[in-house]
Every structure is written in C-alpha cells, then in structure tokens.
Design an enzyme around this catalytic site. Sequence first.
Site, PDB file in Angstrom:
ATOM      1  N   ASN A  21       0.877  -1.168   0.000  1.00  0.00           N
ATOM      2  CA  ASN A  21       0.000   0.000   0.000  1.00  0.00           C
ATOM      3  C   ASN A  21       0.912   1.216   0.000  1.00  0.00           C
ATOM      4  O   ASN A  21       1.532   1.527   1.011  1.00  0.00           O
ATOM      5  CB  ASN A  21      -0.887  -0.034   1.261  1.00  0.00           C
ATOM      6  CG  ASN A  21      -1.635   1.275   1.463  1.00  0.00           C
ATOM      7  OD1 ASN A  21      -1.764   2.073   0.537  1.00  0.00           O
ATOM      8  ND2 ASN A  21      -2.130   1.490   2.680  1.00  0.00           N
ATOM      9  N   LYS A  70       0.178   4.321  -0.248  1.00  0.00           N
ATOM     10  CA  LYS A  70      -0.380   5.556   0.323  1.00  0.00           C
ATOM     11  C   LYS A  70      -0.108   6.723  -0.633  1.00  0.00           C
ATOM     12  O   LYS A  70      -0.109   6.509  -1.838  1.00  0.00           O
ATOM     13  CB  LYS A  70       0.185   5.794   1.731  1.00  0.00           C
ATOM     14  CG  LYS A  70       0.046   4.524   2.587  1.00  0.00           C
ATOM     15  CD  LYS A  70       0.350   4.725   4.028  1.00  0.00           C
ATOM     16  CE  LYS A  70       0.192   3.384   4.742  1.00  0.00           C
ATOM     17  NZ  LYS A  70       0.243   3.504   6.185  1.00  0.00           N
ATOM     18  N   HIS A 107      -9.335   1.591   5.086  1.00  0.00           N
ATOM     19  CA  HIS A 107      -8.029   1.686   5.752  1.00  0.00           C
ATOM     20  C   HIS A 107      -8.165   2.638   6.945  1.00  0.00           C
ATOM     21  O   HIS A 107      -8.916   3.619   6.886  1.00  0.00           O
ATOM     22  CB  HIS A 107      -6.990   2.212   4.759  1.00  0.00           C
ATOM     23  CG  HIS A 107      -5.602   2.157   5.313  1.00  0.00           C
ATOM     24  ND1 HIS A 107      -5.128   3.124   6.157  1.00  0.00           N
ATOM     25  CD2 HIS A 107      -4.626   1.245   5.176  1.00  0.00           C
ATOM     26  CE1 HIS A 107      -3.882   2.800   6.518  1.00  0.00           C
ATOM     27  NE2 HIS A 107      -3.557   1.666   5.936  1.00  0.00           N
ATOM     28  N   GLU A 131      -6.440   4.993   7.981  1.00  0.00           N
ATOM     29  CA  GLU A 131      -6.206   6.414   7.679  1.00  0.00           C
ATOM     30  C   GLU A 131      -7.444   7.041   7.048  1.00  0.00           C
ATOM     31  O   GLU A 131      -7.747   8.210   7.278  1.00  0.00           O
ATOM     32  CB  GLU A 131      -4.964   6.563   6.776  1.00  0.00           C
ATOM     33  CG  GLU A 131      -3.690   6.321   7.583  1.00  0.00           C
ATOM     34  CD  GLU A 131      -2.532   5.740   6.803  1.00  0.00           C
ATOM     35  OE1 GLU A 131      -2.533   5.804   5.562  1.00  0.00           O
ATOM     36  OE2 GLU A 131      -1.616   5.182   7.456  1.00  0.00           O
ATOM     37  N   GLU A 154      -5.446  -4.626  10.643  1.00  0.00           N
ATOM     38  CA  GLU A 154      -4.381  -3.649  10.821  1.00  0.00           C
ATOM     39  C   GLU A 154      -4.587  -2.912  12.136  1.00  0.00           C
ATOM     40  O   GLU A 154      -5.341  -1.930  12.180  1.00  0.00           O
ATOM     41  CB  GLU A 154      -4.393  -2.645   9.661  1.00  0.00           C
ATOM     42  CG  GLU A 154      -4.117  -3.283   8.313  1.00  0.00           C
ATOM     43  CD  GLU A 154      -3.455  -2.297   7.356  1.00  0.00           C
ATOM     44  OE1 GLU A 154      -2.434  -2.664   6.768  1.00  0.00           O
ATOM     45  OE2 GLU A 154      -3.937  -1.161   7.238  1.00  0.00           O
ATOM     46  N   GLY A 164       2.801   2.269  10.721  1.00  0.00           N
ATOM     47  CA  GLY A 164       3.793   3.325  10.538  1.00  0.00           C
ATOM     48  C   GLY A 164       4.519   3.710  11.820  1.00  0.00           C
ATOM     49  O   GLY A 164       5.208   4.722  11.875  1.00  0.00           O
ATOM     50  N   SER A 192       3.516  -2.103  10.240  1.00  0.00           N
ATOM     51  CA  SER A 192       4.958  -2.228  10.424  1.00  0.00           C
ATOM     52  C   SER A 192       5.511  -3.600  10.024  1.00  0.00           C
ATOM     53  O   SER A 192       6.394  -4.132  10.690  1.00  0.00           O
ATOM     54  CB  SER A 192       5.355  -1.888  11.868  1.00  0.00           C
ATOM     55  OG  SER A 192       5.037  -0.536  12.148  1.00  0.00           O
TER      56      SER A 192
HETATM   57  P1  PGA Z   1       3.002   0.329   7.538  1.00  0.00           P
HETATM   58  O1  PGA Z   1       1.535   0.570   6.954  1.00  0.00           O
HETATM   59  O2  PGA Z   1       3.473  -0.996   6.949  1.00  0.00           O
HETATM   60  O3  PGA Z   1       3.803   1.488   7.059  1.00  0.00           O
HETATM   61  O4  PGA Z   1       2.884   0.254   9.025  1.00  0.00           O
HETATM   62  C1  PGA Z   1       0.625  -0.489   6.772  1.00  0.00           C
HETATM   63  C2  PGA Z   1      -0.667   0.038   6.190  1.00  0.00           C
HETATM   64  O5  PGA Z   1      -1.083   1.137   6.571  1.00  0.00           O
HETATM   65  O6  PGA Z   1      -1.302  -0.620   5.329  1.00  0.00           O
END
Ligand code: PGA
Length: 250
Positions: free
Chosen positions: A10, A12, A96, A98, A168, A174, A214
């Site tokens: 992903n 982003k 997601h 976010e 998630e 992140g 992560s």
């Molecule tokens: P990350 O993000 O691997 O940077 O923690 C995962 C995601 O948001 O899908």
Amino acid sequence: MTRMPFLAGNWKMFKTGSEAAEYVEKFKSLIADVKDRQTALAVPATALYQAVAAARGSDLIIGAQNLHWEKEGAFTGEISAPMISAAGASMVIIGHSERRQYFGDDDSAVAKKMAAALLEGLLAVVCVGESLKDRESGQTIDVLAKQLRGALTGFNPAWTQKLVLAYEPVWAIGTGKTATADEAQQSHAFIRSEVASLLGGQAADSLRILYGGSVKPDNAASLMAQPDIDGLLVGGASLQIESFVKIVRY
Ligand code: PGA
C-alpha cells in the site's frame, strides 16, 4: 483448506506515475519466478494507468486505495469502481484506518464501498483494526466485531472469492511497533470465527485475512507462519523494491 498467500503493498500518497512505472517494471522481473503466492500493489489514483501498463505480462495485481460507492456523480475529488476498472486495475483497499481516521469513512461507508467494488468485479481488501485506546481498554474484540458486522451487512455470499480482509491494528501502522505474531494470530482467529458466524464456515475457511502494521522483511516470515495469517498488507516497506521483494519471498 489452503489459501494462496497474498502479499500486497500500500503505497499511500507516495510515487508519481513515472516512479510507479519504473518500480513495477523492475519489481515484476525480480518476482517473475514466484508462482505460489499472489502479489499486489495499491498505488495512488494518478499512477494507476502507468502501473497497470508496466505490470502487463505479469501476474502482479494493481489496485487503488479508496473509491466512492456511486458509479458517477457530483462528488468532487472522488473516483468510482468503474473508473478504477477502466484504468485496468482490479483491486481496491477499503476502510483503511487512515481513511477512517482522517476522512470519516465509517462502517456504513465501508459497506457501501465494498458492495460497489464487488459489483464491479474488483477484489476488495477491507481493513479492520483497533486503536491503542481500544486495545488498552480491553475493547479489541468488540471493536473488530463491530467493524466486521458493519462491513459485512448485506454481503452477498457469491462475492466471497473477491473479498480479502486485512487486520491492521492502528497502533502498529507506521509506528515501527508490530503486533507480535501471537497477538496478530489471536485477532486473526477471532476475525475468522466472526466471519464464520456472519457468512458461514465455508466462507470463513476460504477467506484470506492479511496482517498489516509495520511489516518488515525481518518479521514477515514469523507472521506468515501463523495459521490464520494468509498474507501481509505492507505500507512503508513496500516503497523500496528490495524490501518488498524480501517480504514477498518471506
Ligand atoms: P506500515 O503501513 O506498513 O507502514 O505500518 C501499513 C498500512 O497502513 O497498510
């Protein structure tokens, strides 16, 4: 039931169309021999077309990161399922954290977006996950159950093959903090049991549930060793080809 492992990046809000094309060309040649797992990249909408063109001739799935549930209309800034599929993409991430946190995507929006994606024949990667506050107050299971019920209301069993869930935990995205493989497995097992009660045992058995938060080359294998973890949704570590290739080859 064997479930084909699914490794999805992903991106982003990272990478232009030309950066995406360059990445995909290299990436597809580096994983050309990998046949026992599916790979996917969710790219920015502006990079869809170039990523799709670059992926041609490979099995790499290209997808979007969000969509609107209407096919078209006065919704400035939005893109629809038919537009994603006309760009040649075949997947979309929905709900997601976010999106839930910054753009107000609630469970009912997630359900509508999922239905729009599945009606269009797109693979829908639907995300669920608890916040740190939820976890610390012992609410993880309740939050996951609510999100799953919200998303899967009105689910047509014929869509099962095109649905992928992603667990998630928001506190692991992140942040460099990964859920331990055991913690993730517990949530995945719970999600599968909820899917069994909502959609039936057969659907729960065949449905793939990805872990995200992560994921790095050095924790991919231990996560993938868990019985209910069928794949990984990778943010930061999918931006560099080398690290994503290592994760794909966990
Ligand atoms: P990350 O993000 O691997 O940077 O923690 C995962 C995601 O948001 O899908």
